[in-house]
Design an enzyme around this catalytic site. Sequence first.
Site, PDB file in Angstrom:
ATOM      1  N   LYS A 236      34.117  25.074 -20.907  1.00  0.00           N
ATOM      2  CA  LYS A 236      35.030  25.384 -19.805  1.00  0.00           C
ATOM      3  C   LYS A 236      36.069  26.377 -20.297  1.00  0.00           C
ATOM      4  CE  LYS A 236      38.684  23.199 -17.000  1.00  0.00           C
ATOM      5  NZ  LYS A 236      39.255  21.916 -16.540  1.00  0.00           N
TER       6      LYS A 236
ATOM      7  N   TYR B  84      40.892  27.104 -24.562  1.00  0.00           N
ATOM      8  CA  TYR B  84      41.823  28.131 -24.099  1.00  0.00           C
ATOM      9  C   TYR B  84      42.513  28.773 -25.298  1.00  0.00           C
ATOM     10  CZ  TYR B  84      41.244  25.194 -19.958  1.00  0.00           C
ATOM     11  OH  TYR B  84      40.718  24.443 -18.947  1.00  0.00           O
TER      12      TYR B  84
ATOM     13  N   ASP C  22      42.855  14.403 -15.040  1.00  0.00           N
ATOM     14  CA  ASP C  22      43.511  13.956 -16.269  1.00  0.00           C
ATOM     15  C   ASP C  22      44.967  14.376 -16.322  1.00  0.00           C
ATOM     16  OD1 ASP C  22      42.408  16.608 -16.373  1.00  0.00           O
ATOM     17  OD2 ASP C  22      42.914  16.690 -18.490  1.00  0.00           O
TER      18      ASP C  22
END
Length: 265
Positions: A177, A146, A26
């Site tokens: 993730k 994140y 991506d």
Amino acid sequence: MHIGKAIRLERIFNRDTGRTIVVPMDHGMTVGPIEGIEDMREAVSRIVEGGANAVLEHKGNVRCGHRAKGRDIGLIVHLSASTCMSPRPNYKGLVASVEDAICLGADAVSVHLNLGDDNETDMLRDVGRVATECNRWGMPMLAMVYARGPKVGNEYDPKVVAHCARVGTELGADVVKVNYTGDPETFSKVTDACCVPVVIAGGPKMNSTREFLQMVHDSLTAGGAGLSVGRNVFQHAEVVRLVQALSKVVHEDLDVDDALALVEK
């Protein structure tokens, strides 16, 4: 679990090991057509030849990477985006829907959330809404979470990473993730606090293949479910051999020395 989700998850996870190798592609949305993904069909073909479980792409690139021949591979459609030219590059907005992914034949969707950003509330809301839609359609959701913002001192800090993983889980992700914390002992605390599979991100491109393989190996010993890594895979000098070696590490518990020998043969 919704049977539709279970069936689709088996297309992106090895059903015997419960682990996966996902290669995100991506990056073109964020930073442009960087080395390794200029030609999407060729890039996907290399990943397939190596034996990865799934690729991850934005909706418009699915047609560019579709090969119409050879071995099948799982497809994850990424729903959120920003570009490096934005004054707020960490603010990921939705650019596709779960229904878009269904129409494209996707096996899962992914969303990106940056905790600590000024627009964190909007991203939390978006990811929560996508999770609701995924439950309605039986579509698995991978959440990339994140910590990136003015109050974040170290996005790899084990407590910070554990918080990221827990946020993804509590929002309804089927796979989370996150960054690797640097060692198995601290990463095991991340995986222990999640009731869904946790896969590691690759971070910046590494200079050492051994270092990369070691990170993947150690994350597995800590309870990780595999990897979702882009540049450290598709920009490698020996992409096919690297993915073959990763497959041995992830699905057959091959040690790092033997895996490195496969790449460098």
